[in-house]
Design a protein around this motif. Structure first.
Motif, short mmCIF file in Angstrom:
data_model
loop_
_atom_site.label_atom_id
_atom_site.label_comp_id
_atom_site.label_asym_id
_atom_site.label_seq_id
_atom_site.Cartn_x
_atom_site.Cartn_y
_atom_site.Cartn_z
N ARG A 175 0.84 -1.20 0.00
CA ARG A 175 0.00 0.00 0.00
C ARG A 175 0.88 1.25 0.00
O ARG A 175 0.66 2.18 -0.79
N LYS A 176 1.87 1.28 0.91
CA LYS A 176 2.77 2.43 1.03
C LYS A 176 3.58 2.61 -0.25
O LYS A 176 3.81 3.74 -0.71
N PHE A 177 3.99 1.45 -0.88
CA PHE A 177 4.75 1.49 -2.14
C PHE A 177 3.97 2.24 -3.23
O PHE A 177 4.49 3.11 -3.91
N MET A 178 2.68 1.95 -3.35
CA MET A 178 1.87 2.61 -4.37
C MET A 178 1.69 4.10 -4.05
O MET A 178 1.79 4.96 -4.93
N ILE A 179 1.45 4.41 -2.76
CA ILE A 179 1.21 5.82 -2.37
C ILE A 179 2.47 6.65 -2.60
O ILE A 179 2.41 7.80 -3.06
N ASP A 180 3.66 6.06 -2.28
CA ASP A 180 4.92 6.79 -2.48
C ASP A 180 5.10 7.16 -3.95
O ASP A 180 5.57 8.26 -4.27
N ILE A 181 4.77 6.22 -4.87
CA ILE A 181 4.91 6.52 -6.29
C ILE A 181 3.93 7.61 -6.70
O ILE A 181 4.28 8.55 -7.44
#
Length: 707
Positions: free
Chosen positions: A59-65
């Motif tokens: 989830r955090k990976f997608m939000i960071d991008i």
């Protein structure tokens, strides 16, 4: 345009992998990269193998991008699809146009926690997520980021290839247990730019850093080792290689290959295509000239152009090829150019039977030797038969030789000194006539007579009180499977009973045997055996055929073969009675009418013997008139011996039994009938002799008139 933007985004990722985060300053949280519009869909694996804390890392990976992208309906659109054993779209490309809404929707995703059907998810991505209905924009790059932690439970290679062919650029991010072979099967080439594999989920942010870093624009053609063989074209955050005209980019995306229009069939040359990069010229095969259109070819006709050295005939054998030939009546010499006249007579190349006359080159006519005449076919010759043409003066017999003749006389006459006329001789006095009682002389012949109360026997010389009926007898026996072996033995016994009642000898009665079923077989012909004992022994050796009942075929065989002189039947001119006996136990499987009728028309006396299931109508059709005296039937094979006892095929009443009607030639009324018939025959012969005498006198007068 869409593909160019897609290549630009691919270039961004390539830059990220090469220089990582050191090529330029990173974009901060508030610094958005202006990379141009992109339609981006995350395809995330939420199978049961992804633990809750690992899913939170994803989830955090997608939000960071997303925090680095310029989100908007006219800039970057984002969609998220979750999959396990099923596929679920969390939101489409057109659902959210603001970053905070995207972040909120991502935080609300609930994992499916089932299997890993990656292939099914890619098909959904291709058929649903990137469609106009779901917010996909024409001419805007389609980018998919697939994040998975395991091996797919279905096939991915084919559907991923289909997605790439539709223009979707696929990044495959594998974590922990992910299978590198499956990642490469899903990702777009080159794999070094599109495949990422990390050991655990907390390292997935490395891909995020590389992905966001490539979105900030750098002229990579100038600032990096791009490796393009011909031309490099920059785009924000990426680059792609181009080739010079006449070349095409290879699969490695860097090197170029010359475009061979000839090999690709992209030319309009009729015969030969000569290739250069991106272009071609046409040429022709040997024997052809290139036409003015520089494409098609025309054959070179050396004969028509007079470019040959043939003395008589030039034959065009194809483009640029010729051979020499000669006019009719001439032959080509060894130099294959000049010709010589053909003398067909001298070379023996003619079909004249006697004389060949050369009439010129290749021409001949036929002629004949003396005493012969050329036939209508103008090739063969026939002897001139002066006898047949009536060009002779012989009184009785003319013997021909080609163009000449000699005279001779009939039997009982001798040739006179003039070599033309004949004198009658008394045959009874000059030959061993052998008459038992009296020899009667006739012109050129004789005959024997017997005293009153006796008859001339078959040999024409001896006398007796009665003459046994000498016949030619052919028996047709049914050997079909319905007869059965034990009954067939009774049939053979029946045949031998008939033979016992006959006077069998070479000059007496002759017997032939034919067996039939589905086919016909001659067991022995009329001229095979001369005694009753030989015939009976041969009958006992006959083997049972079995199968069908082709009575019509058997009658045909009897008529055409069994009663032929080749198989021992005596000439019809001798008036030896011909008798056929058909033995059958059932209905014929073919038509009997035609050959039953023909047999009787040919003078064969037909007897029909039926047993058991034999059809009375067929038996009556086979039998001669009167039918009642030539037709026999019994219900049981054991009774056929009774038929044999009553069946006497002789003409003397002392030897005749049963119902067969015979005549006694010794009876007075029959002698009178014979005498009348003899007198009638003599009268007819006298008339014929008078006619022949008149004809001879007429011919003699014609010859005298010619002299």
């Amino acid at each position: 345009m869409k593909m160019r933007q897609l290549r630009a985004l691919s270039g961004f990722i390539l830059l990220t992998l090469v220089v990582l985060t050191t090529a330029r300053p990173k974009a901060g949280p508030d610094q958005k990269c202006k990379s141009g519009p992109v339609d981006l869909v995350f395809l995330i694996d939420s199978s049961r193998s992804v633990r809750p804390h690992e899913f939170e890392t994803m989830r955090k990976f997608m939000i960071d991008i997303l925090n680095t992208l310029d989100i908007g309906l006219d800039t970057t659109r984002v969609g998220v699809v979750q999959y396990s054993s099923q596929v679920r779209s969390e939101f489409s490309l057109k659902t959210h146009s603001k970053l905070e809404n995207l972040v909120k929707a991502i935080n609300e995703i609930i994992p499916l926690a089932q299997g890993t059907m990656t292939g099914l998810a890619i098909r959904y991505l291709m058929n649903e997520a990137f469609t106009l209905q779901q917010g996909d924009r024409p001419k805007v790059p389609n980018v998919a980021v697939i994040v998975t932690d395991g091996r797919p439970q279905d096939r991915v290679a084919e559907v991923a290839a289909e997605a790439r062919e539709k223009g979707i650029e696929i990044y495959a991010v594998g974590v922990a247990r992910a299978d590198m072979t499956s990642l490469r099967a899903m990702a777009s080439p080159p794999f070094e730019d599109h495949v990422f594999l990390v050991e655990r989920f907390d390292l997935i942010h490395q891909f995020g850093l590389q992905f966001q870093d490539k979105l900030c624009g750098v002229d990579l053609c100038l600032e990096s080792e791009h490796g393009c063989e011909h031309l490099c074209e920059s785009s924000p955050g990426s680059f792609h290689c181009l080739c010079l005209p006449g070349y095409t980019l290879n699969e490695d995306g860097k090197t170029c290959a010359a475009i061979d229009l000839c090999a690709n069939g992209k030319h309009n040359c009729e015969q030969i295509c000569i290739s250069s990069p991106g272009s071609f010229t046409c040429d022709c095969n040997q024997g052809y000239n290139l036409n003015t259109d520089k494409k098609t070819c025309s054959p070179i006709d050396l004969c028509a152009e007079g470019k040959h050295d043939c003395k008589q005939v030039c034959v065009n054998m194809g483009p640029g090829i010729f051979t020499c030939d000669c006019n009719e009546g001439y032959r080509l010499n060894e130099d294959e150019k000049t010709c010589s006249a053909i003398d067909l007579c001298a070379e023996g190349k003619h079909d004249c039977k006697q004389v060949c006359v050369n009439m010129g080159p290749g021409i001949f006519t036929c002629d004949c030797n003396k005493g012969y005449r050329l036939n209508e076919d103008e090739k063969t010759c026939s002897a001139i038969n002066l006898c047949a043409e009536g060009k002779h003066d012989c009184e009785q017999i003319c013997i021909s030789a080609p163009g000449v003749f000699t005279c001779d006389c009939n039997k009982g006459f001798k040739l006179n000194k003039d070599k033309k006329t004949c004198t009658n001789m008394d045959m009874c006095k000059t030959v061993e006539h052998g008459c038992e009682h009296q020899c009667v002389n006739t012109p050129g012949s004789y005959y024997c007579i017997c005293p009153e109360g006796q008859l001339l026997q078959e040999d024409g010389k001896s006398c007796g009180t009665c003459r046994s009926a000498n016949i030619d007898l052919v028996l047709l026996i049914d050997g079909s499977k319905s007869v059965r072996p034990q009954n067939f033995e009774l049939v053979k016994k029946f045949v031998n009973q008939v033979v016992d009642s006959l006077d069998v000898s070479l000059h007496g009665t002759r017997v032939g045997l034919v067996q039939y079923s589905s086919r016909v077989r001659t067991e022995f012909p009329l001229n095979k055996y001369n005694t009753a004992e030989e015939i009976k022994a041969a009958v006992l050796k006959v083997e049972y055929m079995e199968k069908g009942t082709m009575t019509g075929l058997a009658l045909k065989h009897m008529l055409e073969n069994s009663f032929s002189e080749a198989e021992g039947a005596r000439p019809a001119s001798r008036n030896i009675p011909r008798v056929g006996l058909v033995f059958t136990d059932g209905r014929s499987q073919d038509d009997i009418s035609e050959f039953a009728k023909k047999a009787k028309e040919a003078g064969i006396t037909m007897y029909a013997v039926g047993v058991g299931k034999a059809v009375e109508d067929e038996l009556r059709e086979i039998a001669s008139e009167p039918v009642d005296k030539h037709f026999y039937y019994t219900t049981d094979f054991s009774a056929i011996s009774t038929i044999a006892e009553n069946l006497k095929l002789n003409v003397c009443p002392a030897e005749s039994q049963g119902e067969i009607e015979v005549k006694d030639p010794c009876a007075c009324e029959n002698l009178v009938e014979f005498q009348h018939a003899t007198i009638n025959s003599l009268e007819q012969l006298t008339q014929k002799l008078a006619s022949m005498t008149a004809r001879l006198e007429q011919l003699e007068n014609q010859l005298l008139s010619r002299k």
